[in-house]
Scaffold this motif. Structure first.
Motif, PDB file in Angstrom:
ATOM      1  N   ASP A   9      46.043  37.700  42.205  1.00  0.00           N
ATOM      2  CA  ASP A   9      45.229  38.775  41.633  1.00  0.00           C
ATOM      3  C   ASP A   9      45.792  40.147  41.988  1.00  0.00           C
ATOM      4  OD1 ASP A   9      43.452  36.981  40.537  1.00  0.00           O
ATOM      5  OD2 ASP A   9      42.114  36.992  42.257  1.00  0.00           O
ATOM      6  N   SER A  79      38.920  41.427  39.997  1.00  0.00           N
ATOM      7  CA  SER A  79      39.771  40.859  38.951  1.00  0.00           C
ATOM      8  C   SER A  79      39.029  40.716  37.634  1.00  0.00           C
ATOM      9  CB  SER A  79      40.314  39.493  39.392  1.00  0.00           C
ATOM     10  OG  SER A  79      41.157  39.645  40.510  1.00  0.00           O
ATOM     11  N   TYR A 173      44.326  38.055  34.104  1.00  0.00           N
ATOM     12  CA  TYR A 173      43.334  38.499  35.096  1.00  0.00           C
ATOM     13  C   TYR A 173      42.120  37.569  35.127  1.00  0.00           C
ATOM     14  CZ  TYR A 173      45.405  42.854  36.708  1.00  0.00           C
ATOM     15  OH  TYR A 173      46.221  43.778  37.315  1.00  0.00           O
TER      16      TYR A 173
END
Length: 402
Positions: A9, A79, A173
Motif C-alpha cells: 500500500d 488505501s 489501491y
C-alpha cells in the motif's frame, strides 16, 4: 506476510506517480508535477518519524501486539481513500489535497508497522536463527514492492493506456486495501513476545526520552546501518525515471525493477541465514565494498548493459537487507527496543529513503544522471568506517543488552 501487504500500500505511489500526474494535475508542466508527486511520496516518509515515536511509545510500555494491529487498520483506511480520489477534471485540486492527507496517514501507520514487525520477529526467534527470521521480514516487506511492480506490469500489459489511467490504478489501491484487511485478520491470532513478557514489570515511562538521553551512540549506529538499505531501495525506485538508459535493456524497465526486487527478497533471506553463522559485521562490510563499485560499473556499462551497470546496487541491496534488522534488534535494550528501532529506522528512511528519489529526479532533470550511482556509494562510507568499531552481538541473547 502481513508486513508485505502493508508495504504494498505504501509503495504504490512511487510506481503510479506518472499516472497520478495525469489524474490530479492539469496537463501542463509535466516535470514540475512529477517533482510535486515525488515530494508527496517523501512526505509519507517524513511522517514515519511521528508514527514511529507514537506507536513505539505504547509498544514499549503496553506491549507489541496492540500497536501491531492498529497500524494495519490505519493503512487499510488510507488505501481505500486513495482509491476513491476524484480527478482534477472532476474537483480541481481537491483530489491532490486528499492525497497529501492520506499519504501522511500512511506514513504514520508505516512508522509503527515496520519497527513492530522487526521487534516481533527478533524477540520470537531463537538466537541462531535471528538473522534468518528478520531476513524473512525484510523479504516480506520487499515483496510488497514485488507485488506492486508485478501487478503494474500485469495491468499495463492487458489494459489500454486510457483504461489504466481511468480505473486500472484504482484497482491497485483497492487490492491493497483488501490485502490489508486480510493482514488485520491474520494479526488477531498473534501472541505477545516472550522477551517483552519477561521484562514487563520493568518498562520505561517515556522510552523515547530515555533512549535519546542514554543511548546517543546507539542512535548514530542505528541510523548508519539503516541508511544503507534506505538508499539502495530508493535507488531501485529511481530507475523508473532514467528513461535515457532504458534502451540498454531488452526487457521493459518495469520488468527489470520487478526482477531486482525479487533478487533482493531472495538475497535478504540468504544473507540473514549466512549472518547467523559468521556474524552481521562481515556482511555489512562486504555490502559496502560492493556498493563502492557502483560508480565504476555505471560509468562502464550504462550505455550497453543496464544489468551490469546496476549489478552492485542489486547485490548490495540483497546483502544489507538481510542483516540490518537483526543488527538493529541486537543493538537495542529490550525496554526501549521498539522505540530505538523506530527512531533509527524512520529517521534514515525518512531523510535518505524519502528524499533521495526527489533529489535524484531533480539532478536527472538537470542532466546529472550519474547521481544514482555515486549517492549510494557516498552514503555507505560512514557505515563502512563504523563497522570496524562495532561489536557484533549476533550470537548473544537479546536480553544480554539490558
Amino acid at each position: 506476510m502481513s508486513s508485505m501487504l502493508e508495504f504494498y500500500d505504501f509503495a504504490l505511489l512511487i510506481f503510479l506517480a506518472p499516472t497520478l500526474r495525469l489524474i490530479l494535475f492539469p496537463h501542463s508542466d509535466i516535470q514540475t508535477h512529477q517533482l510535486l508527486l515525488l515530494s508527496i511520496f517523501a512526505s509519507g516518509y517524513l511522517t514515519r518519524i511521528i508514527g514511529g515515536i507514537w506507536f513505539s511509545h505504547y509498544g514499549d510500555r503496553l506491549g507489541r501486539k496492540s500497536t501491531y494491529i492498529k497500524t494495519v487498520a490505519i493503512m487499510t483506511a488510507a488505501s481505500f481513500g486513495i482509491a476513491l480520489l476524484p480527478s482534477y477534471a472532476e474537483s480541481g485540486y481537491v483530489g491532490l489535497i486528499c492525497l497529501i492527507f492520506l499519504r501522511l496517514i500512511q506514513g504514520l501507520s508505516l512508522g509503527g508497522e515496520i519497527p513492530g514487525a522487526i521487534v516481533f520477529a527478533a524477540e520470537h526467534s531463537e538466537i541462531n536463527r535471528r538473522g534468518f527470521t528478520t531476513g524473512l521480514i525484510v523479504a516480506g516487506v520487499t515483496s510488497g514492492n514485488v507485488v506492486a511492480s508485478g501487478l503494474l506490469v500485469l495491468l499495463t500489459t492487458y489494459l489500454s493506456h486510457d483504461s489504466f489511467t481511468q480505473y486500472g490504478w484504482r484497482l491497485m489501491y483497492i487490492a491493497g486495501a483488501l490485502f490489508s484487511l486480510f493482514s488485520l485478520y491474520l494479526r488477531q491470532s498473534i501472541s505477545e513476545t516472550p522477551v517483552f513478557l519477561e521484562l514487563k514489570n520493568k518498562v520505561e515511562t517515556f522510552p523515547a526520552k530515555i533512549f535519546l538521553r542514554r543511548y546517543k551512540s546507539k542512535l548514530i549506529l542505528g541510523v548508519l546501518i539503516t541508511s544503507a538499505p534506505a538508499i539502495a531501495i530508493s535507488s531501485i525506485y529511481q530507475l523508473y525515471y532514467l528513461s535515457d538508459i532504458t534502451l540498454a535493456l531488452p526487457i521493459s524497465m518495469h520488468t527489470f525493477i520487478l526482477l531486482s526486487f525479487i533478487c533482493t527478497c531472495i538475497g535478504a533471506i540468504v544473507s540473514g541465514l549466512v549472518s547467523d553463522k559468521i556474524g552481521r559485521i562481515p556482511i555489512i562490510r562486504l555490502s559496502c565494498i560492493i556498493i563502492f563499485l557502483l560508480p565504476l560499473s555505471y560509468h562502464c556499462f550504462y550505455k550497453c548493459s543496464l544489468l551490469l551497470a546496476f549489478l552492485p546496487l542489486i547485490v548490495n541491496s540483497a546483502l544489507i537487507s538481510g542483516v540490518y534488522e537483526a543488527t538493529l534488534s541486537e543493538l537495542m535494550p529490550t525496554q526501549i527496543r521498539f522505540t530505538g528501532i523506530a527512531l533509527c529506522l524512520n529517521l534514515a528512511f525518512s531523510t535518505i529513503g524519502g528524499c533521495s528519489p526527489l533529489l535524484m529526479e531533480w539532478l536527472n532533470l538537470h542532466g546529472v544522471n550519474s547521481a544514482i550511482s555515486w549517492i549510494p556509494a557516498f552514503i555507505s562510507i560512514p557505515l563502512f568506517i563504523a563497522s570496524f568499531y562495532w561489536k557484533d552481538h549476533f550470537n548473544l541473547s537479546l536480553n544480554s543488552n539490558n
